[in-house]
Design a protein around this motif. Structure first.
Motif, PDB file in Angstrom:
ATOM      1  N   LEU A   1       1.169  -1.078   0.034  1.00 58.78           N
ATOM      2  CA  LEU A   1      -0.126  -0.244   0.325  1.00 58.78           C
ATOM      3  C   LEU A   1       1.394   1.353  -0.246  1.00 58.78           C
ATOM      4  O   LEU A   1       1.884   1.724   1.236  1.00 58.78           O
ATOM      5  N   ARG A   2       0.765   1.721  -1.103  1.00 59.89           N
ATOM      6  CA  ARG A   2       1.734   3.119  -1.230  1.00 59.89           C
ATOM      7  C   ARG A   2       0.526   4.671  -0.765  1.00 59.89           C
ATOM      8  O   ARG A   2      -0.079   4.864  -1.507  1.00 59.89           O
ATOM      9  N   GLY A   3       1.225   4.782   0.422  1.00 61.95           N
ATOM     10  CA  GLY A   3       0.123   6.295   1.016  1.00 61.95           C
ATOM     11  C   GLY A   3      -0.113   5.304   2.539  1.00 61.95           C
ATOM     12  O   GLY A   3      -0.525   4.140   3.165  1.00 61.95           O
ATOM     13  N   PHE A   4       0.029   6.658   3.880  1.00 63.53           N
ATOM     14  CA  PHE A   4      -0.258   6.246   5.031  1.00 63.53           C
ATOM     15  C   PHE A   4      -1.347   7.286   5.510  1.00 63.53           C
ATOM     16  O   PHE A   4      -1.550   7.488   6.360  1.00 63.53           O
ATOM     17  N   GLY A   5      -1.565   7.706   4.681  1.00 70.13           N
ATOM     18  CA  GLY A   5      -3.317   9.242   5.575  1.00 70.13           C
ATOM     19  C   GLY A   5      -4.291   7.940   5.650  1.00 70.13           C
ATOM     20  O   GLY A   5      -4.393   7.323   5.405  1.00 70.13           O
ATOM     21  N   LEU A   6      -4.859   8.884   5.506  1.00 66.42           N
ATOM     22  CA  LEU A   6      -6.334   8.584   5.458  1.00 66.42           C
ATOM     23  C   LEU A   6      -7.234   7.430   5.015  1.00 66.42           C
ATOM     24  O   LEU A   6      -8.418   6.375   5.056  1.00 66.42           O
ATOM     25  N   ALA A   7      -7.210   7.740   3.791  1.00 68.46           N
ATOM     26  CA  ALA A   7      -6.902   6.511   2.319  1.00 68.46           C
ATOM     27  C   ALA A   7      -6.522   5.344   3.091  1.00 68.46           C
ATOM     28  O   ALA A   7      -7.584   4.234   3.124  1.00 68.46           O
ATOM     29  N   PHE A   8      -5.054   5.123   3.024  1.00 67.85           N
ATOM     30  CA  PHE A   8      -4.510   3.773   4.237  1.00 67.85           C
ATOM     31  C   PHE A   8      -5.860   3.292   4.813  1.00 67.85           C
ATOM     32  O   PHE A   8      -6.458   2.178   5.195  1.00 67.85           O
ATOM     33  N   VAL A   9      -6.026   3.762   6.152  1.00 70.15           N
ATOM     34  CA  VAL A   9      -6.895   3.598   7.398  1.00 70.15           C
ATOM     35  C   VAL A   9      -7.977   2.967   7.559  1.00 70.15           C
ATOM     36  O   VAL A   9      -8.738   1.985   7.237  1.00 70.15           O
ATOM     37  N   ASP A  10      -9.121   4.156   6.043  1.00 63.19           N
ATOM     38  CA  ASP A  10      -9.669   3.210   5.574  1.00 63.19           C
ATOM     39  C   ASP A  10      -9.673   1.965   5.206  1.00 63.19           C
ATOM     40  O   ASP A  10     -10.753   1.332   5.372  1.00 63.19           O
ATOM     41  N   LEU A  11      -8.572   1.690   4.077  1.00 60.21           N
ATOM     42  CA  LEU A  11      -8.212   0.414   3.351  1.00 60.21           C
ATOM     43  C   LEU A  11      -7.962  -0.824   4.263  1.00 60.21           C
ATOM     44  O   LEU A  11      -8.569  -2.052   4.459  1.00 60.21           O
ATOM     45  N   MET A  12      -6.972  -0.595   5.270  1.00 57.61           N
ATOM     46  CA  MET A  12      -6.790  -1.269   6.566  1.00 57.61           C
ATOM     47  C   MET A  12      -8.166  -1.502   7.312  1.00 57.61           C
ATOM     48  O   MET A  12      -8.269  -3.443   7.180  1.00 57.61           O
TER      49      MET A  12
ATOM     50  N   SER B   1       5.286   4.810   2.600  1.00 64.48           N
ATOM     51  CA  SER B   1       5.040   6.826   2.076  1.00 64.48           C
ATOM     52  C   SER B   1       6.635   7.428   2.275  1.00 64.48           C
ATOM     53  O   SER B   1       7.213   6.933   2.205  1.00 64.48           O
ATOM     54  N   ARG B   2       5.838   8.724   1.192  1.00 63.05           N
ATOM     55  CA  ARG B   2       6.968   9.320   1.698  1.00 63.05           C
ATOM     56  C   ARG B   2       7.697   9.642   3.250  1.00 63.05           C
ATOM     57  O   ARG B   2       8.637   9.890   3.095  1.00 63.05           O
ATOM     58  N   ARG B   3       6.579   9.997   4.161  1.00 63.49           N
ATOM     59  CA  ARG B   3       7.233  10.556   5.570  1.00 63.49           C
ATOM     60  C   ARG B   3       7.938   8.886   6.024  1.00 63.49           C
ATOM     61  O   ARG B   3       8.358   8.653   7.429  1.00 63.49           O
ATOM     62  N   GLY B   4       6.674   7.552   5.647  1.00 63.31           N
ATOM     63  CA  GLY B   4       6.915   7.071   6.250  1.00 63.31           C
ATOM     64  C   GLY B   4       6.330   6.099   8.027  1.00 63.31           C
ATOM     65  O   GLY B   4       6.471   5.274   8.083  1.00 63.31           O
TER      66      GLY B   4
ATOM     67  N   GLY C   1       8.755   1.797   5.697  1.00 64.33           N
ATOM     68  CA  GLY C   1       9.688   3.001   5.464  1.00 64.33           C
ATOM     69  C   GLY C   1       9.209   4.400   4.634  1.00 64.33           C
ATOM     70  O   GLY C   1       8.047   3.922   4.300  1.00 64.33           O
ATOM     71  N   ALA C   2      10.513   5.132   4.927  1.00 63.07           N
ATOM     72  CA  ALA C   2      10.128   6.773   4.461  1.00 63.07           C
ATOM     73  C   ALA C   2      10.732   6.234   2.488  1.00 63.07           C
ATOM     74  O   ALA C   2      11.309   6.083   2.204  1.00 63.07           O
ATOM     75  N   ASP C   3       9.727   7.354   1.922  1.00 61.85           N
ATOM     76  CA  ASP C   3      10.845   7.719   0.518  1.00 61.85           C
ATOM     77  C   ASP C   3       9.990   5.835   0.257  1.00 61.85           C
ATOM     78  O   ASP C   3      11.358   5.060  -0.793  1.00 61.85           O
ATOM     79  N   LEU C   4       9.299   5.795   0.207  1.00 60.58           N
ATOM     80  CA  LEU C   4       8.782   4.454  -0.270  1.00 60.58           C
ATOM     81  C   LEU C   4       8.638   4.460  -1.951  1.00 60.58           C
ATOM     82  O   LEU C   4       8.609   5.373  -2.849  1.00 60.58           O
TER      83      LEU C   4
ATOM     84  N   SER D   1      12.995   0.809   1.081  1.00 63.06           N
ATOM     85  CA  SER D   1      12.621   1.926   1.462  1.00 63.06           C
ATOM     86  C   SER D   1      13.456   2.270   1.698  1.00 63.06           C
ATOM     87  O   SER D   1      14.833   1.399   2.249  1.00 63.06           O
ATOM     88  N   ALA D   2      15.022   3.200   1.992  1.00 59.28           N
ATOM     89  CA  ALA D   2      16.703   3.551   2.398  1.00 59.28           C
ATOM     90  C   ALA D   2      15.961   3.315   3.909  1.00 59.28           C
ATOM     91  O   ALA D   2      17.119   3.261   4.836  1.00 59.28           O
ATOM     92  N   THR D   3      15.313   3.425   4.667  1.00 58.26           N
ATOM     93  CA  THR D   3      14.624   3.337   6.042  1.00 58.26           C
ATOM     94  C   THR D   3      15.321   2.148   6.519  1.00 58.26           C
ATOM     95  O   THR D   3      15.906   1.852   7.850  1.00 58.26           O
ATOM     96  N   VAL D   4      15.272   0.965   5.454  1.00 50.86           N
ATOM     97  CA  VAL D   4      15.490  -0.411   5.869  1.00 50.86           C
ATOM     98  C   VAL D   4      16.477  -0.971   4.738  1.00 50.86           C
ATOM     99  O   VAL D   4      15.902  -1.602   3.337  1.00 50.86           O
ATOM    100  N   PRO D   5      17.949  -0.599   4.978  1.00 49.62           N
ATOM    101  CA  PRO D   5      18.619  -0.652   3.393  1.00 49.62           C
ATOM    102  C   PRO D   5      18.618  -2.281   2.652  1.00 49.62           C
ATOM    103  O   PRO D   5      18.920  -2.972   4.019  1.00 49.62           O
ATOM    104  N   GLY D   6      19.074  -2.938   1.815  1.00 46.73           N
ATOM    105  CA  GLY D   6      18.736  -3.917   1.048  1.00 46.73           C
ATOM    106  C   GLY D   6      17.401  -4.813   1.422  1.00 46.73           C
ATOM    107  O   GLY D   6      17.309  -5.941   0.915  1.00 46.73           O
ATOM    108  N   HIS D   7      16.402  -4.325   2.499  1.00 50.39           N
ATOM    109  CA  HIS D   7      15.088  -4.550   2.126  1.00 50.39           C
ATOM    110  C   HIS D   7      14.357  -4.713   1.548  1.00 50.39           C
ATOM    111  O   HIS D   7      14.399  -3.579   1.030  1.00 50.39           O
ATOM    112  N   THR D   8      13.623  -5.974   0.614  1.00 47.64           N
ATOM    113  CA  THR D   8      13.014  -5.747  -0.314  1.00 47.64           C
ATOM    114  C   THR D   8      11.487  -6.592  -0.520  1.00 47.64           C
ATOM    115  O   THR D   8      11.592  -7.796   0.176  1.00 47.64           O
TER     116      THR D   8
END
Length: 668
Positions: free
Chosen positions: A241-252, A286-289, A503-506, A521-528
């Motif tokens: 899921l690309r996005g961590f705002g209100l749309a994500f919450v609804d989908l969750m 998402s961008r902020r993660g 993480g951030a900058d997905l 995400s660079a938040t967890v390098p090497g993880h895909t």
């Protein structure tokens, strides 16, 4: 009647914005409309008047608002700076209280037909976050009250279908074509108030959809969550899921509780998720993660700050008087930041003086003199507010994961759960009510920023990257998050392994070799993460080129509505929004070379930029000011015209009903 032909107004869109306009017409008609001339108002919307599409009853009962019941109103009040009369009305909370006997009945009284909604309204308290179905019932009542308040010479008729075209010369009648009906409505004036609209996929999303088809995957482009078809997401399937705002919450919610899962409250108050076995595994980034900040669950503890102080009419005048182009981050944001800071520190000093080391008048005098980004302001705050947790740091708030790297996905899951838990705790603890002071100042900014933008002094790049790009996202991140209980549910889903944080900058990719979507995400390098489904968890962005609305699409194709394009010597920014005049909200018609005198557009698709159709009470809501000004302009213009609709096209509604539904066949 006096023998003059009836005046006819067609409003396309009967949701909250169209309803608010009818309310303002009712309020201003005693002053501006002759009692001996008929005015016929036609509402065109396939969805029910009041709630419209977004707030209609026909959606999952699990979906909720992100505002407390006491913070939702469609009525003007003593703070409203309008030319027309103030007509107060109840908030959603005050209106709901009548059903439990805690308040007198508000006419026209009728209990909601859905027993679950009625039960919710009877139990609803001011600080509760209502379901969208409860909001739907409130909006339906607001519409019926607005119609009931119209004078006898003004009638309303609802056409439950879609408007497909508007034609007509600037000096003559307008013809509004409806789906499923051969004969158009003939009108003197037309208002476009369709609200939030869907868009066809961008080139990127079309490519991702084609990749999904080739490999038998699932892809959902940006969509309204309540309308999204999630049946193609399989149990146990890994979904990005690309996005961590209100749309994500609804989908969750729809992909967990909506599939039969539930929650158990433990002795320590934490939630445990009880899976149904039908859930997918949700990988979110998402961008902020991080998710949007939780909504505050308390009221101010100190006196309400007097707003605006640093970013009001005088500040806007001074900015517009500068003899150079303006940059939002350089020229405007420091004043906006100072206004938010004033709201924050006003509440901190008045409600929690034990956590400050200076008298408020002394602090305020020094604060007023200092620029936000200045050493004196930083020194002042450091001296007066000893705990860094009580200080306002916008850069840390904006990018909480900046510079942070985690060796393993598990380490990041633990970190983000801690971040979310601390945020929820803070937003539910009145000891941190300074956050609410900042929130109120954020709302105040929205009342004054539109005039600055309309002044046309911001550079095109600043509008693109800083206003439409950064600012609206930052505002939503800080002020438009979910209720705290939703983030507690997110924590439970994370502990259960149903939700995984990326993480951030997905970065999302499509791997032809593996036939999967990828998330890194660079938040967890090497993880895909490899996934067989991709959901764009955000709303469609406005686009006249790609709008799903047939009326706007046709008008744009013919040059009868114009996209707002902000351009200067260094940049061109196409906003996707309908360009309207700053006064009167008339649409720009390229074939005329200027505004069309008989067509008006309001709300989300226009360059008014996300002026909400309903608002928090006592905030001098911009939408109410716009509705009032437009209603008065419409009534004045209609009173001058002698063009009426033909009798065989528009019928006067039955006096007893005041609202009539035409039983046309529809194509939706």
């Amino acid at each position: 009647m006096n023998g003059r032909p009836a005046a006819v107004l067609v409003i396309v869109g009967a949701g909250p914005r169209g309803t608010g306009l009818v309310e303002r017409i009712a309020a201003n008609a005693p002053e501006l409309w002759s009692a001996d001339r008929e005015l016929r108002i036609h509402l065109v919307d396939p969805h029910p008047p009041g709630p419209g599409r977004v707030w209609r009853h026909d959606q999952s009962p699990l979906l909720r608002m992100n505002s407390m019941a006491e913070d939702v109103t469609l009525f003007t009040d003593e703070t409203s700076t309008i030319e027309g009369p103030v007509r107060p009305g109840p908030s959603l909370a005050a209106w709901a209280a009548q059903f439990s006997g805690r308040a007198p009945r508000f006419p026209p009284y009728a209990e909601p037909s859905d027993p679950e909604v009625l039960a919710e309204l009877r139990a609803l308290r001011p600080g509760d976050f209502p379901t969208r179905r409860a909001q739907s019932a409130y909006l339906e009542w607001v519409f019926r009250r607005a119609v009931a308040d119209l004078p006898p010479s003004v009638t309303v008729e609802w056409h439950p279908t879609t408007a497909t075209a508007v034609t007509g010369p600037p000096d003559g009648p307008q013809y509004v074509r409806l789906a499923g009906r051969a004969t158009p409505l003939t009108a003197d004036l037309v208002v476009l108030a369709q609200g939030h609209l869907g868009s066809t996929p961008t080139a990127e999303h079309r490519d991702l959809a084609a990749f999904a088809r080739r490999h038998g995957l699932f892809h959902l482009p940006p969509a309204f969550s309540s309308d999204a078809d999630l049946s193609g997401v399989r149990s146990g399937e890994h979904v990005i899921l690309r996005g961590f705002g209100l749309a994500f919450v609804d989908l969750m919610v729809l992909l967990t509780e909506g599939r039969g899962g539930g929650y158990r409250t433990e002795a320590d108050g934490t939630l445990t998720y009880l899976p149904s076995g039908r859930e997918p595994v949700l990988h979110v980034g998402s961008r902020r993660g991080v998710p949007y900040h939780s909504k505050t669950g308390y009221r101010l503890r100190g006196p309400r700050p007097t707003l605006p102080r640093h970013f009001g009419p005088e500040a806007v005048d001074a900015l517009l008087a500068l003899d150079r182009p303006l940059d939002l981050r350089r020229d405007v944001w420091p004043l906006m930041a100072k206004e938010i800071g004033f709201g924050h520190y006003h509440e901190l000093f008045h409600a929690h003086p034990e956590r400050t080391r200076m008298a408020w008048p002394d602090f305020l005098a020094a604060y007023d003199r200092a620029d936000w980004y200045s050493a004196p302001r930083e020194a002042l705050v450091a001296a007066a507010v000893p705990d860094p947790a009580d200080r306002l740091d916008f850069e840390a708030l904006d990018r909480p994961l900046a510079g942070q790297v985690f060796a393993t996905p598990e380490a990041f899951q633990a970190h983000l759960r801690d971040h979310i838990s601390r945020d929820v705790t803070r937003r539910e603890d009145p000891a941190h009510s300074a956050d609410l002071g900042a929130f109120l100042a954020l709302l105040s900014l929205y009342g004054h920023l539109p005039r600055l933008v309309a002044g046309g002094r911001l550079t095109a790049r600043s509008v693109a990257e800083e206003l439409d790009g950064w600012w609206h996202g930052f505002f939503s991140f800080l002020a438009s998050g979910p209720p705290g209980f939703r983030l507690r549910q997110l924590l439970a889903l994370s502990r259960a392994g149903v939700v995984r944080f990326l993480g951030a900058d997905l970065r999302v990719g499509a791997n032809e070799t593996t036939g999967t979507f990828t998330g890194t995400s660079a938040t967890v390098p090497g993880h895909t993460v490899l996934a067989t489904a991709l959901i764009e968890a955000y709303l469609p962005r406005p686009s006249l080129d790609r709008t799903e609305d047939p009326l706007l699409r046709g008008l744009h194709r013919d040059g009868a509505v114009t996209e707002e394009v902000v351009a200067d010597a260094t940049h061109i920014h196409r906003t996707g929004l309908v360009a309207v005049t700053a006064r009167g909200s008339r649409v720009h018609d390229a074939s005329m070379g200027g505004p069309h005198p008989r067509r008006v557009a309001l709300g989300a698709p226009t360059n008014a930029r996300d002026v909400a159709a309903f608002a928090r009470p006592r905030t001098d809501a911009p939408a109410f000011r716009e509705n009032d000004a437009v209603a008065r302009a419409l009534l004045r213009a209609l009173s001058r015209t002698g063009q009426g609709a033909a009798a065989d096209v528009v019928r006067r509604p039955a006096p007893a009903a005041r609202v009539q539904t035409r039983a046309h066949s529809t194509r939706r």
